[in-house]
Enzyme design. Structure first.
Site, mmCIF file in Angstrom:
data_model
loop_
_atom_site.group_PDB
_atom_site.id
_atom_site.type_symbol
_atom_site.label_atom_id
_atom_site.label_comp_id
_atom_site.label_asym_id
_atom_site.label_seq_id
_atom_site.Cartn_x
_atom_site.Cartn_y
_atom_site.Cartn_z
ATOM 1 N N ASN A 287 -10.751 5.410 1.900
ATOM 2 C CA ASN A 287 -9.774 5.154 0.849
ATOM 3 C C ASN A 287 -9.853 6.245 -0.218
ATOM 4 O O ASN A 287 -10.661 7.163 -0.147
ATOM 5 C CB ASN A 287 -10.048 3.782 0.205
ATOM 6 C CG ASN A 287 -8.860 2.849 0.327
ATOM 7 O OD1 ASN A 287 -7.709 3.272 0.198
ATOM 8 N ND2 ASN A 287 -9.131 1.578 0.581
ATOM 9 N N GLU B 11 0.830 -1.209 0.000
ATOM 10 C CA GLU B 11 0.000 0.000 0.000
ATOM 11 C C GLU B 11 0.866 1.262 0.000
ATOM 12 O O GLU B 11 2.072 1.214 0.224
ATOM 13 C CB GLU B 11 -0.912 0.042 1.236
ATOM 14 C CG GLU B 11 -2.291 -0.570 1.023
ATOM 15 C CD GLU B 11 -3.217 0.320 0.204
ATOM 16 O OE1 GLU B 11 -2.746 1.359 -0.336
ATOM 17 O OE2 GLU B 11 -4.409 -0.014 0.078
ATOM 18 N N ASP C 227 -10.087 1.475 -4.354
ATOM 19 C CA ASP C 227 -9.088 1.478 -3.285
ATOM 20 C C ASP C 227 -8.299 2.779 -3.356
ATOM 21 O O ASP C 227 -8.886 3.844 -3.374
ATOM 22 C CB ASP C 227 -8.202 0.232 -3.415
ATOM 23 C CG ASP C 227 -7.529 -0.156 -2.098
ATOM 24 O OD1 ASP C 227 -6.814 0.684 -1.527
ATOM 25 O OD2 ASP C 227 -7.718 -1.295 -1.644
#
Length: 299
Positions: A152, A21, A207
């Site tokens: 997100n 991430e 995302d």
């Protein structure tokens, strides 16, 4: 006009992350930083030398930001910390403003005034109990509560008058009016609503995100094996197919900011890994439109 684009891609780092991430390009270091949340690790890859470094942390790192005075700011389950890559030292800026047994920080982005916005993930996922916080000169401010489960997709328009934000669980992206002078996000409107029907017409969930130098909003579609690029008015401009089913976020890097780095989930079912053998890797590809240098947090 929408198109389905097949771009040549490279494996930028060939070791699978559990939850890769928050890729972040550091222009003065010519390096990409990113995290493996469940691996409790910050990674760095120097594009010029190919050197890779990693640092194991005591709490899950989830979002990274450049710091105007040097180093990085990292949002962790335990709170906000300053990270010095020279010696790996962590210094607490502020403790977590939530119950760490049910909640952790998730996605984040710095605004034009140097505030670090980071939303949370409510891990039981049985109610919309996530929150949005902002680190403003060392003080953590609550911006809103509820209405989302997994915060997100944070990004800001080129002129800093709009904020994009996704709730992954609800499969939606909202656009807010944004006032950079006061740090106020208001009047949310629906920017995109993606299908929640996994039986048909399913393209994944939104995302992580980024905005390029033309103002287009890019979003990684987890379980959708691709990235989507939208105009500010919501028109779908492009769809990039990827060799991973669960991309998580992207960052523009390289000297010309035309290398797009993409993180992905590696903790996936065996049958998915068999179908997508690059699952969990850090990928890169060249794009036509460059990105922009990320804002730095101002302590």
């Amino acid at each position: 006009m929408t198109s389905m684009t097949q771009h040549p891609f490279e494996v930028a780092y060939d070791a699978p992350m559990s939850v890769g991430e928050s890729p972040l390009w550091h222009p003065t270091e010519s390096s990409l930083y990113w995290v493996d949340i469940n691996g409790f690790t910050i990674h760095r890859l120097n594009q010029l030398t190919g050197t890779h470094d990693e640092w194991r942390l005591p709490s899950e790192p989830t979002a990274l930001a450049l710091c105007a005075t040097g180093g990085l700011v990292v949002a962790m389950r335990a709170g906000f910390f300053h990270f010095n890559p020279q010696d790996g030292a962590l210094a607490e800026i502020a403790p977590a403003p939530y119950d760490t047994s049910t909640t952790r920080f998730n996605d984040g982005r710095v605004d034009a005034a140097g505030r670090f916005w980071v939303g949370t993930m409510y891990e039981p996922r049985d109610q919309q109990a996530a929150q949005m916080f902002c680190l403003d000169k060392g003080e953590v401010k609550l911006k809103w509560s509820g209405g989302m489960t997994v915060s997100n997709g944070l990004a800001f328009s080129l002129d800093a008058t709009a904020m994009y934000h996704a709730d992954t669980t609800s499969h939606r992206v909202d656009r807010y009016d944004f006032d950079a002078a006061t740090g106020t996000a208001s009047h949310p409107s629906r920017f995109q609503q993606f299908s929640t029907d996994k039986a048909r017409n399913y393209g994944g969930r939104p995302d992580g995100a980024a905005v390029d130098s033309e103002g287009a909003y890019w979003v990684a579609m987890i379980e959708g094996a691709g990235l989507l690029r939208f105009a500010p008015d919501g028109e779908l401009l492009d769809e990039l197919q990827l060799p991973v089913r669960c991309p998580t976020m992207m960052a523009f890097g390289g000297d010309d900011l035309r290398t797009l780095f993409i993180t992905s989930l590696g903790h996936r079912p065996a049958e998915e890994i068999a179908q997508f053998p690059l699952t969990g890797r850090l990928l890169s590809l060249r794009v036509d439109v460059p990105g922009r240098v990320e804002n730095a947090y101002q302590p």
